[in-house]
Design a protein around this motif. Sequence first.
Motif, mmCIF file in Angstrom:
data_model
loop_
_atom_site.group_PDB
_atom_site.id
_atom_site.type_symbol
_atom_site.label_atom_id
_atom_site.label_comp_id
_atom_site.label_asym_id
_atom_site.label_seq_id
_atom_site.Cartn_x
_atom_site.Cartn_y
_atom_site.Cartn_z
ATOM 1 N N LYS A 194 37.536 40.157 32.662
ATOM 2 C CA LYS A 194 36.606 40.342 34.021
ATOM 3 C C LYS A 194 37.611 39.932 35.015
ATOM 4 N N LYS A 197 38.986 43.837 36.384
ATOM 5 C CA LYS A 197 37.369 44.157 36.616
ATOM 6 C C LYS A 197 36.845 43.936 38.233
ATOM 7 N N GLU A 198 37.818 42.810 38.288
ATOM 8 C CA GLU A 198 36.785 42.297 39.625
ATOM 9 C C GLU A 198 38.226 42.721 40.655
ATOM 10 N N ARG A 199 38.953 42.886 40.981
ATOM 11 C CA ARG A 199 39.890 43.035 41.467
ATOM 12 C C ARG A 199 40.147 44.637 41.560
ATOM 13 N N GLN A 200 39.975 45.706 40.438
ATOM 14 C CA GLN A 200 40.173 47.001 41.245
ATOM 15 C C GLN A 200 39.049 46.658 41.755
ATOM 16 N N GLU A 201 37.857 46.430 41.896
ATOM 17 C CA GLU A 201 36.700 46.510 42.360
ATOM 18 C C GLU A 201 36.379 45.905 43.896
ATOM 19 N N ALA A 202 37.341 44.998 44.116
ATOM 20 C CA ALA A 202 38.015 44.412 45.251
ATOM 21 C C ALA A 202 38.420 45.164 46.344
ATOM 22 N N LYS A 204 39.189 48.507 45.022
ATOM 23 C CA LYS A 204 37.756 49.345 45.808
ATOM 24 C C LYS A 204 37.428 49.240 47.175
ATOM 25 N N ASP A 205 36.582 48.069 47.195
ATOM 26 C CA ASP A 205 35.731 48.126 48.342
ATOM 27 C C ASP A 205 36.771 48.047 49.705
ATOM 28 N N ARG A 208 37.259 51.813 50.755
ATOM 29 C CA ARG A 208 36.073 53.138 50.730
ATOM 30 C C ARG A 208 35.706 52.345 52.258
#
Length: 229
Positions: A194, A197-202, A204-205, A208
């Motif tokens: 978890k 994934k949160e690090r990867q999403e951060a 990506k954000d 972006r």
Amino acid sequence: MGAQTSKVARKLPTKARPETLKNVPTESPTTLASTAPAFAESKTELIEEDGRDPQLHEKLKSLGPVTIQPTVTKMRTSDTMLGIIKKRNEAEQKEIKGLTVSDGLISIDSLFTLLEQRKRLNPGEIDKPEIRQALLKKYEIDEPTLSTLLNNYNTMSIMPPAIDDKEERRVSVWITDKVDWETQVRNVHERNEKIKKERQEAIKDNNRALKQEGEKEDQKLKDLFDESY
């Protein structure tokens, strides 16, 4: 006159004295060296004669036989060292018997094996009568002692390190059975996944947002040049 007197005084005897002829040696060092061996494995009469010390022999005879008093170390029954030796012998005898309990005592190895065995049982198996009886017989303990050990003691169960811990420390948890062990390990892995994934999403954000910011800057420059024309 003086020369004549000196010559008479220096004149050597021409005949041997009678007492000298009585003790004429029959052997000489030269004849002994030619007949005697260079060394002898056992003491010969000549060696014995050469090694005798009459004075030492007489002194030893005057001393007579030497009596050596026996040395006896008296130890009291209350001696601390005797108690230590006794306890050590008792401990060694218990170790020889194996990983079992005697006189109400359980060895460290037996206790560790018992607590580790519990972690490999399915939930509720430790409370089954046949399992309890097998443990009581194997470790030679009574039911109250077994219950006390299982309720109050346990071995360390080390979990995988958390990825958000910079020091990568490993947490120790209380494990009661096989399923509990698997659940605890799975929870750590799920938490790590978890966080990953949160690090990867951060990331990506953030990428972006940087892209959008760059597009806005490009649009502003484009609008600026369009107005100038």
